[in-house]
Design a protein around this motif. Structure first.
Motif, PDB file in Angstrom:
ATOM      1  N   GLU A 332       0.595  -1.140  -0.080  1.00  0.00           N
ATOM      2  CA  GLU A 332       0.041   0.231   0.180  1.00  0.00           C
ATOM      3  C   GLU A 332       1.102   1.059   0.065  1.00  0.00           C
ATOM      4  OE1 GLU A 332      -2.873  -0.162   2.949  1.00  0.00           O
ATOM      5  OE2 GLU A 332      -3.966  -1.759   2.274  1.00  0.00           O
ATOM      6  N   SER A 333       0.285   2.254  -0.770  1.00  0.00           N
ATOM      7  CA  SER A 333       1.214   3.457  -0.780  1.00  0.00           C
ATOM      8  C   SER A 333       0.077   4.841  -0.839  1.00  0.00           C
ATOM      9  CB  SER A 333       1.911   3.542  -2.007  1.00  0.00           C
ATOM     10  OG  SER A 333       1.274   3.464  -3.111  1.00  0.00           O
ATOM     11  N   PRO A 334       0.347   6.056  -0.827  1.00  0.00           N
ATOM     12  CA  PRO A 334      -0.483   7.067  -0.587  1.00  0.00           C
ATOM     13  C   PRO A 334      -1.009   7.151  -2.180  1.00  0.00           C
ATOM     14  CG  PRO A 334       1.470   7.829   0.231  1.00  0.00           C
ATOM     15  CD  PRO A 334       1.732   6.451  -0.200  1.00  0.00           C
ATOM     16  N   ALA A 335      -0.554   6.582  -3.145  1.00  0.00           N
ATOM     17  CA  ALA A 335      -0.915   6.717  -4.506  1.00  0.00           C
ATOM     18  C   ALA A 335      -0.510   5.535  -5.253  1.00  0.00           C
ATOM     19  CB  ALA A 335      -0.546   8.064  -5.326  1.00  0.00           C
ATOM     20  N   LYS A 336      -1.124   5.137  -6.485  1.00  0.00           N
ATOM     21  CA  LYS A 336      -0.752   4.007  -7.219  1.00  0.00           C
ATOM     22  C   LYS A 336       0.771   4.400  -7.752  1.00  0.00           C
ATOM     23  CE  LYS A 336      -2.248   5.866 -11.788  1.00  0.00           C
ATOM     24  NZ  LYS A 336      -2.820   5.733 -12.854  1.00  0.00           N
ATOM     25  N   LEU A 337       1.557   3.150  -7.664  1.00  0.00           N
ATOM     26  CA  LEU A 337       3.027   2.987  -7.864  1.00  0.00           C
ATOM     27  C   LEU A 337       3.204   2.389  -9.093  1.00  0.00           C
ATOM     28  CD1 LEU A 337       6.019   4.028  -7.210  1.00  0.00           C
ATOM     29  CD2 LEU A 337       5.714   2.438  -5.248  1.00  0.00           C
ATOM     30  N   LYS A 338       3.946   2.596 -10.072  1.00  0.00           N
ATOM     31  CA  LYS A 338       4.385   1.628 -10.922  1.00  0.00           C
ATOM     32  C   LYS A 338       5.949   1.756 -11.479  1.00  0.00           C
ATOM     33  CE  LYS A 338       0.071   2.000 -13.401  1.00  0.00           C
ATOM     34  NZ  LYS A 338      -0.644   2.383 -14.891  1.00  0.00           N
ATOM     35  N   LEU A 339       6.502   0.799 -11.814  1.00  0.00           N
ATOM     36  CA  LEU A 339       7.938   1.079 -11.814  1.00  0.00           C
ATOM     37  C   LEU A 339       8.300   0.138 -13.628  1.00  0.00           C
ATOM     38  CD1 LEU A 339       9.735  -0.178  -8.765  1.00  0.00           C
ATOM     39  CD2 LEU A 339       9.288   2.060  -9.637  1.00  0.00           C
ATOM     40  N   ALA A 340       9.565   0.456 -14.080  1.00  0.00           N
ATOM     41  CA  ALA A 340       9.804  -0.296 -15.047  1.00  0.00           C
ATOM     42  C   ALA A 340      11.223  -0.604 -15.149  1.00  0.00           C
ATOM     43  CB  ALA A 340       9.351   0.795 -16.531  1.00  0.00           C
ATOM     44  N   VAL A 341      11.534  -1.491 -15.791  1.00  0.00           N
ATOM     45  CA  VAL A 341      13.100  -1.956 -15.672  1.00  0.00           C
ATOM     46  C   VAL A 341      13.527  -2.299 -17.313  1.00  0.00           C
ATOM     47  CG1 VAL A 341      14.853  -3.521 -15.131  1.00  0.00           C
ATOM     48  CG2 VAL A 341      12.873  -3.117 -13.762  1.00  0.00           C
ATOM     49  N   SER A 342      14.619  -1.361 -17.685  1.00  0.00           N
ATOM     50  CA  SER A 342      14.947  -1.669 -19.079  1.00  0.00           C
ATOM     51  C   SER A 342      16.680  -2.149 -18.952  1.00  0.00           C
ATOM     52  CB  SER A 342      15.286  -0.072 -19.828  1.00  0.00           C
ATOM     53  OG  SER A 342      13.953   0.313 -20.329  1.00  0.00           O
ATOM     54  N   GLY A 343      16.738  -3.022 -20.047  1.00  0.00           N
ATOM     55  CA  GLY A 343      18.022  -3.752 -20.147  1.00  0.00           C
ATOM     56  C   GLY A 343      19.331  -3.157 -20.577  1.00  0.00           C
ATOM     57  N   CYS A 344      19.022  -1.826 -21.264  1.00  0.00           N
ATOM     58  CA  CYS A 344      20.209  -1.116 -21.877  1.00  0.00           C
ATOM     59  C   CYS A 344      19.817  -0.032 -22.004  1.00  0.00           C
ATOM     60  CB  CYS A 344      20.476  -1.718 -23.260  1.00  0.00           C
ATOM     61  SG  CYS A 344      19.552  -1.413 -24.573  1.00  0.00           S
ATOM     62  N   PRO A 345      20.534   0.937 -22.404  1.00  0.00           N
ATOM     63  CA  PRO A 345      20.347   2.533 -22.753  1.00  0.00           C
ATOM     64  C   PRO A 345      19.420   2.614 -23.510  1.00  0.00           C
ATOM     65  CG  PRO A 345      22.628   2.117 -22.280  1.00  0.00           C
ATOM     66  CD  PRO A 345      22.173   0.698 -22.476  1.00  0.00           C
ATOM     67  N   ARG A 346      18.833   1.927 -24.617  1.00  0.00           N
ATOM     68  CA  ARG A 346      17.852   2.051 -25.437  1.00  0.00           C
ATOM     69  C   ARG A 346      16.548   2.488 -24.774  1.00  0.00           C
ATOM     70  NH1 ARG A 346      19.087   0.682 -30.771  1.00  0.00           N
ATOM     71  NH2 ARG A 346      17.080   0.185 -31.459  1.00  0.00           N
ATOM     72  N   ASN A 347      16.202   1.830 -23.449  1.00  0.00           N
ATOM     73  CA  ASN A 347      15.279   2.332 -22.459  1.00  0.00           C
ATOM     74  C   ASN A 347      13.664   1.908 -23.185  1.00  0.00           C
ATOM     75  OD1 ASN A 347      14.460   3.710 -20.432  1.00  0.00           O
ATOM     76  ND2 ASN A 347      13.973   5.634 -21.376  1.00  0.00           N
ATOM     77  N   CYS A 348      13.698   0.623 -23.666  1.00  0.00           N
ATOM     78  CA  CYS A 348      12.412   0.284 -24.503  1.00  0.00           C
ATOM     79  C   CYS A 348      11.271   0.038 -23.461  1.00  0.00           C
ATOM     80  CB  CYS A 348      12.709  -0.926 -25.071  1.00  0.00           C
ATOM     81  SG  CYS A 348      13.850  -0.744 -26.585  1.00  0.00           S
ATOM     82  N   ALA A 349      11.580  -0.075 -22.029  1.00  0.00           N
ATOM     83  CA  ALA A 349      10.587  -0.108 -21.196  1.00  0.00           C
ATOM     84  C   ALA A 349      10.077   1.300 -20.398  1.00  0.00           C
ATOM     85  CB  ALA A 349      10.909  -0.989 -19.931  1.00  0.00           C
ATOM     86  N   ASP A 350      10.729   2.412 -20.928  1.00  0.00           N
ATOM     87  CA  ASP A 350      10.264   3.455 -20.533  1.00  0.00           C
ATOM     88  C   ASP A 350      10.175   3.841 -18.984  1.00  0.00           C
ATOM     89  OD1 ASP A 350      10.060   4.426 -23.184  1.00  0.00           O
ATOM     90  OD2 ASP A 350       7.915   3.700 -23.274  1.00  0.00           O
TER      91      ASP A 350
END
Length: 352
Positions: A332-350
């Motif tokens: 639980e948190s004060p608001a919704k929380l989302k993360l993303a993980v990219s595997g290289c500097p091309r940053n495809c997971a934004d």
């Protein structure tokens, strides 16, 4: 609004910071037009800045006037000059005209106008502007609302006093708070979610969870929609699924005549338009955990394909995303929380 900071070498960046009062102001100017502003702790100039940003108004040579009333329009003047269609509450899409009509329709308090239009009922950052607009629309004839400082409408106490009474009496559930502190012990549906959040924060594991004190989304593990139907998002950690899961989702969508199947921004499959009475059977047929797409909590982790398939991948982002989502799912948190993980500097997971 707009840019968070300068992006070009020629951008002007005006910053004021007063940490002791929790005040921070940042304004970005490009070609003598305001292209971004951030206000924290003091939003008195928001109406004027919204006009300058939205309509490209010329700016004063003395940039300090953008942050403080030094010959530039103050709060009331800025409110008066706002276009009727200007959006005052971004969370619920409420315009200046909608608030003015609410006042003309008989809303004589700021709280009444907010209830009628839903303005200020989201993140709350627009409440000062909403108050200024209501006061202006009422010609100064706004009635004082005694409940304006109540933490929740059903308990006649502000937050510090409410917390003090909860601690003193050892109240650990929403029903106990109503019984002890509400006039006549009367329960108030609009107060339940706020009290539940406060009690969980105060008591942590000692909080007594009552199902009817939860928001409807938390009770049915689905997200209520505009028409009263619900959307269901099964869990797909890291955005990774299988043939079995896809087949099961397709079978459920076909069986229950789901009107819309949509991919979410978090790399999940959303089944929309499900009636409340069908939700138990939908979840039973899916036989999959909830993806927490409805709560104020840690929700999802997006991932790129990582190093196993991508010819540019340098790290196993998929496995890391799955581990993170497994570790913190439902937190639980004060608001919704989302993360993303990219595997290289091309940053495809934004991940930003």
């Amino acid at each position: 609004m707009g840019l968070h900071g300068p992006e070009l070498d020629t951008d002007e960046h005006i910053v004021f910071s007063e940490p002791s009062r929790g005040v921070f102001k940042s304004i970005v100017v490009r070609d003598n037009k305001m292209v971004g502003a951030t206000l924290l702790g003091d939003s008195r100039k928001v109406a004027y800045l919204a006009q300058a940003y939205g309509r490209g108004l010329p700016l004063p040579e003395e940039r300090l006037g953008l942050m403080f009333d030094l010959g530039t329009p103050g709060g009331e003047t800025g409110v008066e000059e706002l276009d009727g269609g200007a959006q005052v509450c971004n969370c619920n899409g409420v315009s200046k005209d909608a608030l003015v009509q609410a006042v003309k329709g008989g809303c004589t308090t700021v709280a009444g106008a907010m209830d009628a239009t839903r303005a200020g009922k989201g993140c709350g950052s627009c409440k000062l502007l909403v108050s200024q607009l209501v006061e202006w629309a009422a010609g100064g004839a706004v009635e004082e609302d005694p409940a304006a400082n109540y933490y929740v409408p059903g308990i006649p106490l502000d937050k510090p006093a409410l917390m003090a009474e909860i601690r003193r009496r050892g109240l650990r559930s929403v029903s106990q708070v109503f019984q002890a502190l509400a006039p006549g012990g009367q329960e108030d549906a609009k107060s339940k979610m706020g009290l539940a959040s406060l009690l969980k924060m105060m008591w942590a594991g000692a909080y007594i969870d009552e199902r009817d004190a939860r928001f409807i989304n938390d009770r049915v593990h689905a997200n209520i929609q505009r028409d009263g139907t619900f959307s269901v998002v099964p869990q797909m950690k890291g955005g990774v699924t299988s043939v079995e899961q896809l087949r099961r989702i397709a079978d459920v969508a076909e069986k229950h005549n789901v009107p819309l199947i949509k991919l979410t921004g978090g790399q999940r499959i959303d089944l929309l338009g499900i009636r409340k009475e069908d939700l138990p059977q939908v979840w039973a047929d899916l036989d999959m955990p909830s993806g927490y797409a409805y709560g104020k909590s840690f929700r999802t982790v997006k991932t790129c394909v990582g190093k196993d398939f991508c010819r540019y991948g340098t790290g196993d982002s998929t496995a890391l995303g799955i581990r993170i989502e497994s570790r913190f799912q439902g937190l639980e948190s004060p608001a919704k929380l989302k993360l993303a993980v990219s595997g290289c500097p091309r940053n495809c997971a934004d991940p930003w």
